[in-house]
Design a protein around this motif. Sequence first.
Motif, PDB file in Angstrom:
ATOM      1  N   PRO A   1       1.223   5.678   4.224  1.00 17.40           N
ATOM      2  CA  PRO A   1       0.675   6.543   3.159  1.00 17.40           C
ATOM      3  C   PRO A   1      -0.451   7.461   3.627  1.00 17.40           C
ATOM      4  CG  PRO A   1       1.066   4.349   2.318  1.00 17.40           C
ATOM      5  CD  PRO A   1       1.310   4.272   3.798  1.00 17.40           C
ATOM      6  N   GLU A   2      -1.434   6.909   4.323  1.00 14.46           N
ATOM      7  CA  GLU A   2      -2.584   7.717   4.737  1.00 14.46           C
ATOM      8  C   GLU A   2      -2.186   8.760   5.778  1.00 14.46           C
ATOM      9  OE1 GLU A   2      -6.839   7.056   7.046  1.00 14.46           O
ATOM     10  OE2 GLU A   2      -5.910   5.371   6.001  1.00 14.46           O
ATOM     11  N   GLU A   3      -1.429   8.344   6.789  1.00 10.08           N
ATOM     12  CA  GLU A   3      -1.038   9.295   7.835  1.00 10.08           C
ATOM     13  C   GLU A   3      -0.060  10.337   7.298  1.00 10.08           C
ATOM     14  OE1 GLU A   3      -1.875   6.978  12.004  1.00 10.08           O
ATOM     15  OE2 GLU A   3       0.210   7.187  11.371  1.00 10.08           O
ATOM     16  N   SER A   4       0.813   9.951   6.383  1.00  7.03           N
ATOM     17  CA  SER A   4       1.743  10.911   5.794  1.00  7.03           C
ATOM     18  C   SER A   4       0.994  12.003   5.042  1.00  7.03           C
ATOM     19  CB  SER A   4       2.715  10.189   4.853  1.00  7.03           C
ATOM     20  OG  SER A   4       3.690  11.083   4.356  1.00  7.03           O
ATOM     21  N   ARG A   5      -0.028  11.616   4.269  1.00  9.06           N
ATOM     22  CA  ARG A   5      -0.834  12.618   3.561  1.00  9.06           C
ATOM     23  C   ARG A   5      -1.566  13.507   4.563  1.00  9.06           C
ATOM     24  NH1 ARG A   5      -1.928   8.205   0.115  1.00  9.06           N
ATOM     25  NH2 ARG A   5      -3.862   7.779   1.231  1.00  9.06           N
ATOM     26  N   PHE A   6      -2.134  12.911   5.587  1.00 11.00           N
ATOM     27  CA  PHE A   6      -2.873  13.657   6.597  1.00 11.00           C
ATOM     28  C   PHE A   6      -1.979  14.671   7.297  1.00 11.00           C
ATOM     29  CE2 PHE A   6      -4.082  13.920  11.144  1.00 11.00           C
ATOM     30  CZ  PHE A   6      -5.305  14.554  11.015  1.00 11.00           C
TER      31      PHE A   6
ATOM     32  N   SER B   1       8.446  12.799   5.348  1.00  9.70           N
ATOM     33  CA  SER B   1       7.180  12.285   4.840  1.00  9.70           C
ATOM     34  C   SER B   1       7.373  11.661   3.463  1.00  9.70           C
ATOM     35  CB  SER B   1       6.145  13.410   4.755  1.00  9.70           C
ATOM     36  OG  SER B   1       6.405  14.239   3.640  1.00  9.70           O
ATOM     37  N   LEU B   2       6.366  10.925   3.010  1.00  8.85           N
ATOM     38  CA  LEU B   2       6.455  10.308   1.687  1.00  8.85           C
ATOM     39  C   LEU B   2       6.498  11.347   0.579  1.00  8.85           C
ATOM     40  CD1 LEU B   2       3.989   7.298   2.150  1.00  8.85           C
ATOM     41  CD2 LEU B   2       6.497   7.324   2.300  1.00  8.85           C
TER      42      LEU B   2
END
Length: 215
Positions: free
Chosen positions: A176-181, A41-42
């Motif tokens: 970015p969004e899916e990695s945070r999720f 992940s990021l």
Amino acid sequence: MKEHLRRWAFKTLLIIGPLAHGQTPIWIDPGHGGSDPGTVSLAGVPEKELVLDIALWMAESAKNGLDIGYPILLTRYRDTLISLTDRGLLPKMVWAKAIVSIHMNHSPNPLAKGIEVHIHRRGGPSERLAQKLVADLVVKLGMESRGIRTGDFQILREAPKDIPVLLVELGFLSHPEESRFLSTPLARKALAMILMEGLRDFFDNHNSMERKTYR
């Protein structure tokens, strides 16, 4: 059978307890493990940890009242490396009602996002289950669908042909969004519950149709 696989299978069955006579399990395969982290992940969290957490939530929900009619077994319960050959062999040893391999995606394009499901061939129970799980994830979590694709992954190619066998990519760790999720425990628990509910509904419908067929 390889001796190390025999020992590993025995330990696995000790972890989950003896299966009741006549019960056929659904195998959940959290991808990667051990020296194989998968993608990252990021935030630097390896895929192997995230998918194992989802699989463990699935197994836990089965123990705590989400009855889908079949035992839930995992190909790994901790951070261990299992070869692709052994992943395909173990369900054949203990039989299987379905096999769902859980992964997360990565792309050099940071805008790539969404879920996708891989099956070995079109038609039959694999595609029907894939359609059900994709629809549930889109409707219940608002995830974007990249569709159902055919692939020659070993776990798809070597698994029994008459059961649903899927490889599910639950979003992009490079987005970015899916990695945070995907990095949040609440999201992973939600994914686990939706996958379990999808399996339950699929087999409820499948078994109902079989009963009507044999009347």
